[in-house]
Design an enzyme around this catalytic site. Structure first.
Site, PDB file in Angstrom:
ATOM      1  N   GLU A   9     -72.323  16.128  54.457  1.00  0.00           N
ATOM      2  CA  GLU A   9     -71.375  15.270  55.168  1.00  0.00           C
ATOM      3  C   GLU A   9     -70.297  16.058  55.906  1.00  0.00           C
ATOM      4  OE1 GLU A   9     -69.449  11.839  53.639  1.00  0.00           O
ATOM      5  OE2 GLU A   9     -71.145  11.349  52.352  1.00  0.00           O
ATOM      6  N   CYS A  38     -67.684   4.368  56.528  1.00  0.00           N
ATOM      7  CA  CYS A  38     -68.209   4.902  55.268  1.00  0.00           C
ATOM      8  C   CYS A  38     -68.966   3.778  54.551  1.00  0.00           C
ATOM      9  CB  CYS A  38     -67.036   5.391  54.411  1.00  0.00           C
ATOM     10  SG  CYS A  38     -67.569   5.993  52.799  1.00  0.00           S
ATOM     11  N   HIS A  86     -74.265  10.999  63.303  1.00  0.00           N
ATOM     12  CA  HIS A  86     -75.294  11.506  62.394  1.00  0.00           C
ATOM     13  C   HIS A  86     -76.366  12.244  63.181  1.00  0.00           C
ATOM     14  CE1 HIS A  86     -73.813   9.292  58.880  1.00  0.00           C
ATOM     15  NE2 HIS A  86     -73.424   8.405  59.781  1.00  0.00           N
ATOM     16  N   CYS A 138     -74.916   8.878  51.132  1.00  0.00           N
ATOM     17  CA  CYS A 138     -74.128   8.553  52.323  1.00  0.00           C
ATOM     18  C   CYS A 138     -74.696   7.254  52.893  1.00  0.00           C
ATOM     19  CB  CYS A 138     -74.226   9.686  53.345  1.00  0.00           C
ATOM     20  SG  CYS A 138     -73.323   9.356  54.871  1.00  0.00           S
TER      21      CYS A 138
END
Ligand SMILES: N[C@@H](CCC[C@H](N)C(=O)O)C(=O)O
Length: 284
Positions: A217, A75, A168, A226
Site C-alpha cells: 500500500e 479506504c 492502483h 486492501c
C-alpha cells in the site's frame, strides 16, 4: 493529549479510529498523530489512522491517513469499519446509510444488529479508468491502461491501472507466493510514472470466481488486506478478459476473503467483515 480511540480492522488491515463528533484535534496535528498512533513500539500499532467526522454531505464522514502520515482519499476496509462503528454506536438510524470520503460518497449496508455488525456491504461507486484519472504519466490521457508494458529495474511487467478514488497498479502473476511484493512494491509505489504514488497489487487467477491477492500500500507498505485494492483487482481482471463482469468474485487476501462484484451498471460492490479489537485512550 489524551485521545479516546477504537482500534478496528478489516481482514487484518487495521486502523486507529477517532470519533471527532465529540473530540477536537487540530488539522495540523493529524499527520503526526497518524505516524505516532501507527507505531507499534511507542504508539498503538496499525496501518494508519481514520477520523469519523460530522458532515452535512452524508450521514457520517471518513478521512484516512496512512502509516507515514499521508492522507488517502478512500479506504475500503476503513469504510466497512466506519459503517460498523456508526451503526453499533447508534450514530445512524437505518442499516443502509451514506459515508463521505475525500473521493465522494458511498452507500454502506450493515449486516447484524446494534450489538454486533458482522459484515458490511458497500457500493463503492464507479471505477475511474482513464490514465489521467489514475493519474499515470505517459500515453494518451483519455485512454485506459490495460496490460501496458511496464519495465521496472530489469523486470518487464504489464500493468493495468484502476482508480477507486485512490490509485492502483495491478500486475498478474503465476504464483502469488513468489510475487515481488517487498522488492518491487516500494519501487513501483514511488515510480515517477505515478505522480501521486500508487498502491501496488499482485494477483493470481485461481478460476472464474476466485483470485489470490497481495498488496503493497501507498504510505503503509505491506498490509494484510486492501478493500479498494481488491475492487481494483477485480475490475482489472475483467478489463483483461480474465473474469466476467456481473459475477461475484472471492478475493483471497493475506488476512481473509472479500467478495467483490463489478456489476453491469458499472458500480463496484464490496462485501466483507469488520472487527473491533480495542477501545482505549492514547496518551500523546
Ligand atoms: N487499506 C485501504 C487503502 C488505504 C489508502 C491507500 N494506502 C492510499 O494511500 O490510497 C483500503 O482498504 O482500501
Amino acid at each position: 493529549m489524551k485521545i479516546p480511540f477504537t482500534k478496528m480492522h478489516g481482514l487484518g488491515n487495521s486502523y486507529i479510529f477517532i470519533n471527532i463528533f465529540d473530540f477536537f484535534i487540530e488539522e495540523g496535528l493529524l499527520a503526526d498523530l497518524a505516524i505516532a498512533a501507527a507505531n507499534k513500539d511507542i504508539g498503538i500499532g496499525s496501518d494508519g489512522l481514520i477520523l469519523i467526522h460530522p458532515t452535512d454531505k452524508a450521514d457520517v464522514g471518513m478521512r484516512i491517513f496512512n502509516k507515514d502520515g499521508s492522507e488517502g482519499k478512500n479506504c475500503g476496509n476503513g469504510l466497512r469499519c466506519v459503517a460498523k462503528y456508526a451503526y453499533e454506536h447508534e450514530m445512524v438510524k437505518d442499516k443502509k446509510f451514506t459515508i463521505e470520503t475525500k473521493a465522494g460518497n458511498v452507500i454502506a449496508e450493515v449486516h447484524g444488529d446494534r450489538n454486533y455488525v458482522s459484515e458490511v456491504t458497500v457500493d463503492m461507486g464507479l471505477p475511474l479508468l482513464k490514465r489521467s484519472e489514475i493519474p499515470m504519466a505517459g500515453g494518451e490521457p483519455m485512454e485506459q491502461v490495460v496490460a501496458e508494458p511496464f519495465t521496472i529495474n530489469d523486470d518487464k511487467l504489464e500493468v493495468t491501472t484502476v482508480s477507486m478514488g485512490n490509485p492502483h497498479a495491478v500486475f498478474f502473476v503465476n504464483d502469488i507466493d513468489a510475487a515481488p511484493l517487498t522488492t518491487l512494491g516500494p519501487v513501483i509505489e514511488k515510480d515517477p510514472r505515478f505522480p501521486e504514488g500508487v498502491n501496488v497489487e499482485f494477483i493470481e487467477k485461481v478460476n472464474e470466481e476466485e483470485i489470490h491477492f497481495r498488496v503493497w500500500e501507498r504510505g503503509s507498505g505491506i498490509t494484510q488486506a486492501c478493500g479498494t485494492g481488491a475492487c481494483a483487482a477485480v475490475v482489472a481482471s475483467v478489463l483483461n478478459g480474465q473474469l466476467e463482469k456481473g459475477k461475484e468474485v472471492t478475493v483471497h487476501l493475506a488476512g481473509g476473503d472479500l467478495f467483490i462484484t463489478w456489476s453491469e451498471d458499472q458500480h463496484v460492490w464490496m462485501r466483507g467483515k469488520a472487527e473491533t479489537t480495542i477501545d482505549g485512550i492514547f496518551f500523546w
